[in-house]
Write a protein that holds these residues in place. Structure first.
Motif: not given
Length: 74
Positions: A1-20, A31-38
């Protein structure tokens, strides 16, 4: 399997996602969709989970609503 990009999120990214947060939500959702699709990996730390997840300092209520809690856990 080929390497996939790896993203590291800190709290500000999660909060921005949750609060839209305007101007960031679309990019974070992409990014979330890319992760869900492997096609990417998403990493975070236990410290980030503690910052975002359940209890604000000194508060009695959960920091996230039940509607926000489930997607964050997933």
């Amino acid at each position: 399997m080929a390497d996939v990009p790896k993203y590291y999120w800190d709290a500000c990214a999660w909060i921005a996602l949750i609060q839209q947060e305007s101007g960031r939500f679309e990019d974070l959702s992409f990014v979330i969709e890319k992760v869900k699709n492997g096609k990417a990996e998403l990493w975070t730390s236990n410290f980030t989970l503690a910052e975002v997840y359940k209890r604000p300092c000194g508060g009695q209520e959960a920091g996230l609503t039940l509607a926000q809690d489930k997607p964050f856990e997933d």
